[in-house]
Design a protein around this motif. Structure first.
Motif, PDB file in Angstrom:
ATOM      1  N   THR A  42      -6.794   6.586  -1.195  1.00 51.95           N
ATOM      2  CA  THR A  42      -6.484   5.346  -1.357  1.00 51.95           C
ATOM      3  C   THR A  42      -7.066   3.804  -1.938  1.00 51.95           C
ATOM      4  O   THR A  42      -7.451   2.595  -1.873  1.00 51.95           O
ATOM      5  CB  THR A  42      -5.532   4.822   0.514  1.00 51.95           C
ATOM      6  OG1 THR A  42      -5.021   5.526   0.405  1.00 51.95           O
ATOM      7  CG2 THR A  42      -5.437   3.556   0.141  1.00 51.95           C
ATOM      8  N   GLU A  89       0.365   2.397  -0.539  1.00 52.67           N
ATOM      9  CA  GLU A  89       0.510   3.713   0.775  1.00 52.67           C
ATOM     10  C   GLU A  89       1.500   2.677   1.695  1.00 52.67           C
ATOM     11  O   GLU A  89       1.197   1.854   2.229  1.00 52.67           O
ATOM     12  CB  GLU A  89      -1.083   4.025   1.404  1.00 52.67           C
ATOM     13  CG  GLU A  89      -0.657   4.660   1.974  1.00 52.67           C
ATOM     14  CD  GLU A  89      -2.466   5.802   2.750  1.00 52.67           C
ATOM     15  OE1 GLU A  89      -3.245   4.771   2.745  1.00 52.67           O
ATOM     16  OE2 GLU A  89      -2.179   6.832   2.113  1.00 52.67           O
ATOM     17  N   ASP A 165       0.713   5.535  -4.995  1.00 52.09           N
ATOM     18  CA  ASP A 165       0.245   5.860  -4.136  1.00 52.09           C
ATOM     19  C   ASP A 165       0.624   5.924  -2.416  1.00 52.09           C
ATOM     20  O   ASP A 165       1.585   6.106  -1.756  1.00 52.09           O
ATOM     21  CB  ASP A 165      -0.453   4.500  -2.553  1.00 52.09           C
ATOM     22  CG  ASP A 165      -1.698   5.699  -1.814  1.00 52.09           C
ATOM     23  OD1 ASP A 165      -1.622   6.732  -2.147  1.00 52.09           O
ATOM     24  OD2 ASP A 165      -2.588   4.596  -1.749  1.00 52.09           O
ATOM     25  N   GLU A 166       1.304   8.339  -3.045  1.00 51.11           N
ATOM     26  CA  GLU A 166       1.937   8.696  -1.694  1.00 51.11           C
ATOM     27  C   GLU A 166       3.211   8.529  -1.327  1.00 51.11           C
ATOM     28  O   GLU A 166       3.594   7.830  -0.910  1.00 51.11           O
ATOM     29  CB  GLU A 166       1.469   9.513  -0.854  1.00 51.11           C
ATOM     30  CG  GLU A 166      -0.249   9.126  -0.964  1.00 51.11           C
ATOM     31  CD  GLU A 166      -0.881  10.232   0.528  1.00 51.11           C
ATOM     32  OE1 GLU A 166      -0.397  11.180   1.144  1.00 51.11           O
ATOM     33  OE2 GLU A 166      -1.738  10.225   1.132  1.00 51.11           O
TER      34      GLU A 166
HETATM   35 MG    MG Z   1      -4.277   7.041   1.317  1.00 48.12          MG
END
Ligand code: MG
Ligand code: ATP
Lengths: 265, 334
Positions: A42, A89, A165-166
């Motif tokens: 991140t 994220e 992000d993810e």
């Molecule tokens: Mg992260």
């Protein structure tokens, strides 16, 4: 398109999160960045989108270039207007605003870019659920719908490159599949370059061309996705292959175990 | 029975002015998460600027005659032969002052906007992203700087500044009760409510409002979406300065101009907490409730109590509901 050269990042002038990290995302490609919790994934994305300063983080050494231009002194809002969008994220949707207002917020990315108009229908065609819930408060959407909205905001901004992000975090496999299908489509149809951060290597490899593995603020391995897929360490650690009750080959296990421990630490 | 309506209406009218003061505090808080303790002093500056442009400048030897007192032939003619205290006379008197009122308001708005921008640019912006707490402390420091500064710049206090509207007495009957109001109080309240409504509509229904709400919810994500957060900050401060200038002009016409005007900010801060820092609707209701409570206490117990009772109510509300009547829970964090 995006090149990160040897950056060091510290938070609050004390906590070092990245130590000499480099990576390269060529135009039109999907690149994935894998790593365990706290590896600095991140942080890497926030460094690229210049959000670090807002959290009292700082890029010390090193340089980040987007489309050849050093981004150090470009404010986050200007960076989006230059075509770099960051899907953060945890989705970070505006929970108290309606779905539509969330998309309108993203349309600020088009200000000062002549010839571009916000294409809400495109988002609603990709994600019909969002069209039905247009006037609803976004905080009441399901997790999957929120991820779609986060993605929808990125689409509104018509970026040349998206940092994700993810996107799979906390979603059911079917929804994950849908999100990754969208990543693939956007890349294929619009030529949008992607840097996808993931912990779920399986889905990430299903769309990516190239991958980086990071650990404690550094890249420890990189390669084409087919190569990575066949790497035994990655198989055992990220893809969960070979650990499913079968008898393991002994000496390899030991070696893997060592590596895994390093990744976990 | 009849009196209660009269005092209720008086209360609503002063409540509307509280709301106009409160809207500046809420706007800055929503955008920046900073509780502006110095808002009352921004209002005091607005009052002094209005005084400057509506009284001091026309008093200069070089001021053109129409600025000092506008008396076209038809106006003089109409005035002639009117009895003292006639309603039409009040309107005509106000017309004579109209150039001063207009220039006074424009001057106050412009000058106060500059003050707001300087505060944001010089004191707030450098702290952005570092510490909201530091920013709040800066506003506390501003209190001394601004009240001291005003005393240096404006050496005299003033009792008279021209009112924004004709001071015609208005009498009408409501539910068999004779109600009596001053025209200027009514117009002030209407201006306050309209401004409040316009700001809420802007925040709720325009694209600029989306930027403000997005910033209010999540600054860094708004920033990463192409919204210029520093610009949203600056606009919030300008909005607070502009509404503060109008509120200052209104307070000046009611109470005269002096550094003590700044103290209004603190009672309104209590009202804002009661309504819930970031809720326009809650704060509007709280402002009206306190206005009415004040008027009722004044009526039943006299002026000494009027300054206390409503604020006891405010404290009770905050004790029971720490984030105000309508505030978001997150507000507790600050
Ligand atoms: Mg992260
Ligand atoms: N705002 C911050 N202030 C201080 N330290 C931070 C901050 N954000 C991250 N860190 C630290 O930097 C390191 C890297 O964090 P980062 O969030 O980049 O990891 P990550 O790889 O994204 O992890 P995850 O998979 O859990 O999201 C961690 O040690 C974390 O504690």
């Amino acid at each position: 398109m995006l090149s990160i050269e040897n950056i060091e990042v510290t938070y609050h002038h004390t906590v070092q999160a990245l130590r000499g990290l480099s990576l390269e995302v060529p135009k039109g490609r999907i690149v994935t960045l894998l790593g365990t919790n706290g590896a600095g994934k991140t942080t890497t994305l926030k460094a690229a989108s210049n959000l670090l300063r807002l959290e009292n983080g700082e890029v010390g050494e090193g340089r980040i270039r987007f489309k050849g231009e050093d981004t150090r002194h470009i404010a986050p809002d200007m960076l989006v207007k230059k075509g770099l969008f960051h899907v953060r994220e945890g989705r970070r949707i505006f929970a108290e605003m309606t779905v539509e207002d969330n998309l309108i917020a993203a349309s600020y990315a088009l200000d000062g870019r002549p010839g571009l108009k916000a294409d809400f229908d495109k988002v609603y065609d990709f994600f019909p659920q969002l069209r039905e819930r247009r006037k609803q408060i976004a905080g009441y959407l399901s997790g999957g719908e929120q991820q779609m909205l986060a993605f929808g905001r990125a689409m509104i901004a018509q970026p040349e490159m998206i940092l994700m992000d993810e996107p799979s975090l906390g979603l059911a496999p079917k929804v994950v599949e849908e999100i990754f299908e969208t990543i693939r489509r956007l890349n294929a149809e619009d030529g949008t370059t992607m840097l996808v951060v993931e912990q779920n290597a399986g889905v990430a490899f299903s769309v990516a061309d190239y991958g980086y593995i990071m650990e404690s603020g550094q890249i420890v391995m990189e390669g084409d996705v087919p190569t990575l897929r066949n790497d035994p360490d990655i198989q055992s650690f990220y893809l969960g292959v070979g650990g499913e009750g079968n008898v393991r080959q002994s000496f390899r296990d030991v070696k893997h175990y060592k590596r895994r421990k390093r990744w976990l630490s | 029975m009849g009196q209660i309506l009269q005092f209720g209406i008086n209360g609503l009218m002063s409540g509307a002015i509280y709301a106009l003061i409160a809207v500046g505090i809420v706007s800055v808080f929503k955008a920046t998460k900073v509780v502006n303790f110095a808002h009352g002093y921004l209002i005091m500056f607005g009052a002094y600027f209005y005084f400057t442009f509506a009284v001091l400048l026309p008093g200069m030897s070089w001021a053109p005659a129409w600025y000092v007192s506008w008396e076209p032939a038809w106006l003089v003619e109409m005035k002639e032969g009117l009895p003292m205290f006639s309603p039409l006379g009040a309107v005509l008197d106000w017309l004579t002052n109209l150039p001063r009122v207009i220039i006074g308001l424009i001057g106050a708005l412009a000058a106060n906007a500059v003050v707001g921008l300087i505060i944001e640019r010089v004191l707030m912006r450098p702290l952005m992203g570092q510490s909201v707490f530091a920013m709040i402390m800066v506003t506390v420091g501003l209190i001394s700087v601004m009240s001291g500064g005003a005393q240096l710049i404006w050496t005299a206090d003033a009792n008279y500044v021209p009112s924004l509207a004709p001071n015609t007495p208005i009498r009408f009957t409501l539910f068999d009760t004779q109600i009596f109001l001053f025209g200027t109080d009514l117009v002030n309240a209407v201006i306050a409510v309209l401004l409040f409504g316009a700001i809420v509509a802007m925040v709720q229904f325009t694209k600029g409002g989306v930027a403000i709400r997005a910033t209010a919810e999540d600054q860094s994500t708004a920033y990463s979406m192409g919204i210029s957060v520093p610009r949203v900050f600056a606009r919030a401060w300008v909005l607070a300065s502009l509404t503060g200038a109008i509120a200052g002009a209104i307070l000046a016409t009611r109470n005269g101009v002096s550094p003590s005007l700044g103290l209004f900010g603190f009672s309104v801060l209590a009202i804002v907490l009661m309504g819930g820092l970031d809720s326009y609707v809650g704060v509007f209701i709280a402002a009206l409730v306190v206005g009415v409570l004040e008027a009722m206490t004044q009526w039943k117990f006299g002026g000494d109590w009027a300054g206390i009772v409503p604020y006891v109510a405010v404290l009770l509300v905050i004790l029971v509901r720490p984030h105000g009547l309508f505030g978001q829970k997150e507000v507790e964090r600050i």
